[in-house]
Write a protein that holds these residues in place. Structure first.
Motif, PDB file in Angstrom:
ATOM      1  N   LEU A   1       0.832  -1.200   0.000  1.00  0.00           N
ATOM      2  CA  LEU A   1       0.000   0.000   0.000  1.00  0.00           C
ATOM      3  C   LEU A   1       0.870   1.254   0.000  1.00  0.00           C
ATOM      4  O   LEU A   1       1.911   1.298   0.667  1.00  0.00           O
ATOM      5  CB  LEU A   1      -0.904  -0.002   1.231  1.00  0.00           C
ATOM      6  N   GLU A   2       0.438   2.255  -0.714  1.00  0.00           N
ATOM      7  CA  GLU A   2       1.184   3.507  -0.787  1.00  0.00           C
ATOM      8  C   GLU A   2       0.971   4.328   0.477  1.00  0.00           C
ATOM      9  O   GLU A   2      -0.113   4.338   1.062  1.00  0.00           O
ATOM     10  CB  GLU A   2       0.742   4.317  -2.002  1.00  0.00           C
ATOM     11  N   LEU A   3       2.031   5.029   0.898  1.00  0.00           N
ATOM     12  CA  LEU A   3       1.933   5.947   2.041  1.00  0.00           C
ATOM     13  C   LEU A   3       2.993   7.031   1.905  1.00  0.00           C
ATOM     14  O   LEU A   3       3.879   6.950   1.050  1.00  0.00           O
ATOM     15  CB  LEU A   3       2.087   5.192   3.369  1.00  0.00           C
ATOM     16  N   ARG A   4       2.893   8.028   2.781  1.00  0.00           N
ATOM     17  CA  ARG A   4       3.840   9.144   2.771  1.00  0.00           C
ATOM     18  C   ARG A   4       4.437   9.335   4.163  1.00  0.00           C
ATOM     19  O   ARG A   4       3.707   9.263   5.161  1.00  0.00           O
ATOM     20  CB  ARG A   4       3.138  10.430   2.337  1.00  0.00           C
ATOM     21  N   VAL A   5       5.744   9.538   4.236  1.00  0.00           N
ATOM     22  CA  VAL A   5       6.427   9.802   5.512  1.00  0.00           C
ATOM     23  C   VAL A   5       6.248  11.275   5.840  1.00  0.00           C
ATOM     24  O   VAL A   5       6.807  12.157   5.174  1.00  0.00           O
ATOM     25  CB  VAL A   5       7.924   9.445   5.426  1.00  0.00           C
ATOM     26  N   CYS A   6       5.442  11.551   6.875  1.00  0.00           N
ATOM     27  CA  CYS A   6       5.153  12.954   7.229  1.00  0.00           C
ATOM     28  C   CYS A   6       6.279  13.591   8.047  1.00  0.00           C
ATOM     29  O   CYS A   6       6.623  14.756   7.843  1.00  0.00           O
ATOM     30  CB  CYS A   6       3.838  13.027   8.013  1.00  0.00           C
ATOM     31  N   SER A   7       6.834  12.837   8.987  1.00  0.00           N
ATOM     32  CA  SER A   7       7.928  13.363   9.814  1.00  0.00           C
ATOM     33  C   SER A   7       8.713  12.199  10.387  1.00  0.00           C
ATOM     34  O   SER A   7       8.254  11.055  10.408  1.00  0.00           O
ATOM     35  CB  SER A   7       7.401  14.262  10.935  1.00  0.00           C
ATOM     36  N   ILE A   8       9.937  12.501  10.853  1.00  0.00           N
ATOM     37  CA  ILE A   8      10.846  11.489  11.395  1.00  0.00           C
ATOM     38  C   ILE A   8      11.360  11.951  12.749  1.00  0.00           C
ATOM     39  O   ILE A   8      11.688  13.129  12.920  1.00  0.00           O
ATOM     40  CB  ILE A   8      12.038  11.245  10.443  1.00  0.00           C
ATOM     41  N   GLN A   9      11.430  11.029  13.693  1.00  0.00           N
ATOM     42  CA  GLN A   9      12.074  11.315  14.979  1.00  0.00           C
ATOM     43  C   GLN A   9      13.107  10.245  15.260  1.00  0.00           C
ATOM     44  O   GLN A   9      12.833   9.046  15.119  1.00  0.00           O
ATOM     45  CB  GLN A   9      11.057  11.375  16.117  1.00  0.00           C
ATOM     46  N   ARG A  10      14.290  10.681  15.663  1.00  0.00           N
ATOM     47  CA  ARG A  10      15.368   9.768  16.012  1.00  0.00           C
ATOM     48  C   ARG A  10      15.926  10.202  17.357  1.00  0.00           C
ATOM     49  O   ARG A  10      16.201  11.380  17.581  1.00  0.00           O
ATOM     50  CB  ARG A  10      16.457   9.806  14.939  1.00  0.00           C
ATOM     51  N   ASN A  11      16.087   9.253  18.258  1.00  0.00           N
ATOM     52  CA  ASN A  11      16.492   9.578  19.624  1.00  0.00           C
ATOM     53  C   ASN A  11      15.546  10.616  20.234  1.00  0.00           C
ATOM     54  O   ASN A  11      15.960  11.515  20.962  1.00  0.00           O
ATOM     55  CB  ASN A  11      17.935  10.097  19.676  1.00  0.00           C
ATOM     56  N   ARG A  12      14.272  10.492  19.881  1.00  0.00           N
ATOM     57  CA  ARG A  12      13.201  11.322  20.429  1.00  0.00           C
ATOM     58  C   ARG A  12      13.351  12.798  20.063  1.00  0.00           C
ATOM     59  O   ARG A  12      12.816  13.673  20.736  1.00  0.00           O
ATOM     60  CB  ARG A  12      13.131  11.148  21.951  1.00  0.00           C
ATOM     61  N   SER A  13      14.090  13.068  18.996  1.00  0.00           N
ATOM     62  CA  SER A  13      14.250  14.431  18.491  1.00  0.00           C
ATOM     63  C   SER A  13      13.942  14.431  17.000  1.00  0.00           C
ATOM     64  O   SER A  13      14.154  13.429  16.307  1.00  0.00           O
ATOM     65  CB  SER A  13      15.679  14.940  18.729  1.00  0.00           C
ATOM     66  N   ALA A  14      13.446  15.568  16.494  1.00  0.00           N
ATOM     67  CA  ALA A  14      13.092  15.679  15.078  1.00  0.00           C
ATOM     68  C   ALA A  14      14.314  15.453  14.205  1.00  0.00           C
ATOM     69  O   ALA A  14      15.430  15.859  14.532  1.00  0.00           O
ATOM     70  CB  ALA A  14      12.492  17.049  14.806  1.00  0.00           C
ATOM     71  N   CYS A  15      14.097  14.779  13.094  1.00  0.00           N
ATOM     72  CA  CYS A  15      15.189  14.441  12.178  1.00  0.00           C
ATOM     73  C   CYS A  15      14.634  14.497  10.762  1.00  0.00           C
ATOM     74  O   CYS A  15      13.531  14.014  10.496  1.00  0.00           O
ATOM     75  CB  CYS A  15      15.711  13.036  12.515  1.00  0.00           C
ATOM     76  N   ARG A  16      15.376  15.096   9.839  1.00  0.00           N
ATOM     77  CA  ARG A  16      14.888  15.225   8.470  1.00  0.00           C
ATOM     78  C   ARG A  16      15.332  14.061   7.573  1.00  0.00           C
ATOM     79  O   ARG A  16      14.634  13.713   6.624  1.00  0.00           O
ATOM     80  CB  ARG A  16      15.381  16.547   7.862  1.00  0.00           C
ATOM     81  N   VAL A  17      16.499  13.478   7.891  1.00  0.00           N
ATOM     82  CA  VAL A  17      17.048  12.421   7.045  1.00  0.00           C
ATOM     83  C   VAL A  17      17.429  11.229   7.911  1.00  0.00           C
ATOM     84  O   VAL A  17      18.059  11.387   8.960  1.00  0.00           O
ATOM     85  CB  VAL A  17      18.289  12.909   6.257  1.00  0.00           C
ATOM     86  N   LEU A  18      17.044  10.051   7.471  1.00  0.00           N
ATOM     87  CA  LEU A  18      17.376   8.805   8.167  1.00  0.00           C
ATOM     88  C   LEU A  18      18.256   7.980   7.248  1.00  0.00           C
ATOM     89  O   LEU A  18      17.950   7.799   6.070  1.00  0.00           O
ATOM     90  CB  LEU A  18      16.094   8.040   8.507  1.00  0.00           C
ATOM     91  N   ARG A  19      19.372   7.463   7.784  1.00  0.00           N
ATOM     92  CA  ARG A  19      20.331   6.706   6.982  1.00  0.00           C
ATOM     93  C   ARG A  19      20.350   5.239   7.389  1.00  0.00           C
ATOM     94  O   ARG A  19      19.959   4.895   8.499  1.00  0.00           O
ATOM     95  CB  ARG A  19      21.724   7.316   7.115  1.00  0.00           C
ATOM     96  N   ALA A  20      20.824   4.398   6.482  1.00  0.00           N
ATOM     97  CA  ALA A  20      20.847   2.952   6.714  1.00  0.00           C
ATOM     98  C   ALA A  20      21.510   2.613   8.039  1.00  0.00           C
ATOM     99  O   ALA A  20      22.556   3.165   8.388  1.00  0.00           O
ATOM    100  CB  ALA A  20      21.586   2.259   5.565  1.00  0.00           C
ATOM    101  N   GLY A  21      20.871   1.710   8.786  1.00  0.00           N
ATOM    102  CA  GLY A  21      21.400   1.274  10.069  1.00  0.00           C
ATOM    103  C   GLY A  21      20.859   2.039  11.252  1.00  0.00           C
ATOM    104  O   GLY A  21      21.080   1.639  12.401  1.00  0.00           O
ATOM    105  N   GLN A  22      20.142   3.134  10.999  1.00  0.00           N
ATOM    106  CA  GLN A  22      19.631   3.956  12.084  1.00  0.00           C
ATOM    107  C   GLN A  22      18.194   3.559  12.433  1.00  0.00           C
ATOM    108  O   GLN A  22      17.412   3.186  11.566  1.00  0.00           O
ATOM    109  CB  GLN A  22      19.679   5.438  11.715  1.00  0.00           C
TER     110      GLN A  22
END
Length: 593
Positions: A443-464
């Motif tokens: 099913l198609e979807l859209r990533v609205c926002s990302i949080q890493r370590n409970r903080s906002a993040c714009r880019v997520l890289r492999a392994g994270q």
């Protein structure tokens, strides 16, 4: 551990007897660290230093790859040379995913030549300039004096310039949650489990004192190597903002009843390493051997913490350590135990642990008295990334693949999924597809926002690992074990797959028709044995290629993925060798519906 390294950093390399000088310098930048060390003395180009009988101390020769760099000295470099050094530091930081180790006063072959006091100061000043150029921070790790083959003592200084996931394993009542509570809350336990209360997620866990679910706790270190936890920060966001290195502990269950939860945590959350906790007063008991076997089977590097030393006599602690050393040296383990008793041991253990998968550090500590707790903190602070930067770069070049491990509904945010990015890069606003559903669709979807370590993040890289907000996407369409992938990937699904397995244990014979719970990454589902190639049955210790069929719904599997299966006392490991891809419309027919 190399005996020469042990002799050097153990402070016993002064044949003349005088006291060794100890200190620590650490530099961390771009989410990482770098270290520099070197003895103090005259530069003599790595040749024989004279006729003294003392053997000169060595480190292992410098490797082209990795995050460790040797420099004889860095005194007043030209502008061209300085720019080259900065580029080199960027490379080492990239190799260590933000952490690098610089040994100053050391030749490329590992020989510790040493620098005079003035040269050492000038070299460290240059190193500070280099770190400032790349946006790094510097802290001294340690200093040592060595006076082999010279009347003038020479000093060794070490400078250290990320987010590590540590799975916490061990038998029930060994003190796993209590230790994490002490580390993350900053207060010692009262001997009755007070430190662990904030970690429990369910009422029955508080009442029984036993973990039954997977929980995550964070511990930070700032650029000076100081601990950042809830004792001086109110929220997780503050800890993340104040830290240049993050340790995410994955607290897993110790009771055998929750073994499936522990296996899921190890296979789906992709920990960098594991902490195996052993109670000093009980030794290797209960699920300890089972958890040790899981770490070995899944090739997860691990170190050991012997807890509750305040409850035992010294002889009891020593007996437990000897028991662990015997087990680690057995043919099935082939590990080299390293008992950590000093800060120097902790620094060396962190570096050796990262360089060799066979080294297993052992800590003995108490969560009540705090004995040797600082040694574990030093180890965690210095521990570099355990993944190769080239492998990381290759994964980032691939198409996006995100494993769905957790699903939430957050007010005013909508549906949120948590998991790990297996490959590629994920950005806010990316259009992905998620599946497979029960009928094999994506099913198609859209990533609205990302949080890493409970903080906002714009880019997520492999392994994270991160959580992704999906807006108003229907949560009922999601389940654990799904993947979110790039539409260009054209993902394949299967209900039937083959795997080359080793049967670790089975009470009788393993035959066609036997049902087991299969774990492959974040996939966990019951499957039936359809065929055992070239054999009618299997016994404990035997190998074979086996065909499995999922019973409930199709899954997304990749050839080569590690596999672990269990059912009661039956256990086996292996890897996927073939998947029978099916189209979405054929999914239910292949499942036998």
């Amino acid at each position: 551990m190399d005996s020469r390294v042990s002799e050097l950093f153990g402070g016993c390399c002064r044949p003349g007897g005088g006291p060794a000088v100890g200190g620590t310098l650490k530099a961390r930048g771009a989410g990482g660290s770098s270290s520099c060390g070197g003895p103090k003395g005259k530069k003599k180009n790595g040749r024989n230093r004279g006729s003294k009988a003392n053997n000169p101390p060595y480190l292992p020769p410098e490797a082209e790859d990795g995050n460790i760099e040797y420099k004889l000295k860095l005194v007043n470099p030209s502008q061209y040379r300085f720019e080259h050094l900065v580029t080199q530091m960027k490379w080492r930081l990239q190799e260590g995913r933000g952490e690098a180790v610089y040994q100053i006063g050391v030749e490329d072959n590992g020989l510790l030549v040493g620098l005079a006091e003035e040269e050492m100061r000038a070299s460290l000043k240059t190193l500070h300039r280099m770190a400032e150029k790349v946006g790094a921070d510097i802290t001294v790790l340690r200093e040592r004096e060595v006076d082999y083959d010279s009347d003038m003592p020479r000093k060794i200084t070490e400078v250290l310039f990320l987010d590590l996931r540590v799975a916490v394993l061990g038998n029930v009542d060994s003190g796993k949650s209590t230790l994490l509570g002490v580390l993350t809350q900053g207060e010692l336990d009262n001997g009755r489990g007070r430190a662990r209360l904030n970690l429990f997620r369910h009422l029955h866990e508080i009442q029984s004192g036993r973990t039954s679910s997977i929980s995550f706790e964070i511990l930070g270190f700032n650029s000076k190597g100081e601990v950042v936890n809830y004792s001086d920060s109110r929220t997780a966001e503050e800890i993340c903002e104040s830290s240049s290195k993050m340790i995410t502990f994955i607290d897993l269950a110790g009771h055998h009843k929750y073994l499936h939860t522990t296996i899921f945590g190890l296979t789906s959350y992709c920990p960098d390493c594991a902490l195996l906790l052993v109670s000093a007063n009980t030794g290797i008991a209960g699920t300890t051997r089972e958890h040790l076997g899981l770490a070995l089977a899944l090739k997860v590097p691990f170190f050991i913490v012997v807890s509750k030393v305040d409850l035992c006599a010294k002889t009891t602690v020593e007996r437990t350590v000897r028991q662990l050393e015997r087990v680690l040296k057995q043919p099935g383990c082939h590990k080299v135990p390293m008992l950590v008793t000093s800060e120097d041991d902790a620094v060396t253990a962190a570096q050796q642990f990262a360089q060799s998968p066979n080294v297993t550090p052992i800590f003995t500590l108490s969560s009540v008295s705090g004995e040797s707790l600082d040694l574990l903190k030093v180890f965690l602070n210095i521990l570099p990334p355990l993944t190769n930067s080239k492998e990381q770069e290759e994964l980032m070049q691939q198409l996006t693949e995100f494993q769905v491990d957790e699903i939430y509904t957050v007010p005013e945010v909508g549906t949120v999924v948590g998991g790990t990015l297996s490959s590629g890069i994920c950005r806010e606003g990316d259009q992905l597809v998620v599946g497979p559903t029960d009928d094999g669709c994506f099913l198609e979807l859209r990533v609205c926002s990302i949080q890493r370590n409970r903080s906002a993040c714009r880019v997520l890289r492999a392994g994270q690992a991160a959580t992704l907000a999906l807006g108003d996407f229907d949560r009922a369409l999601l389940r654990k074990g799904m993947v979110m992938v790039s539409p260009e990937m054209n993902p394949t699904i299967c209900s039937v797959f083959e795997a080359e397995i080793v049967l670790l244990f089975h009470a009788t014979t393993f035959r066609r028709g036997f049902q087991v719970t299969v774990h492959v990454g974040n996939v966990r589902q019951t499957a039936v044995v359809e065929k055992i190639h070239a054999k009618d049955k299997l016994r404990t210790g035997e190998k074979a290629v086996v065909r499995f069929r999922f019973l409930k719904h199709p899954e997304y599997l990749k050839v080569g993925a590690k596999l672990l299966f269990r059912e009661g006392v039956t256990k086996g490991i292996g890897h996927v060798t073939d998947v029978q891809a099916i189209a979405a419309g054929e999914a239910q027919a292949n499942m036998g519906f």
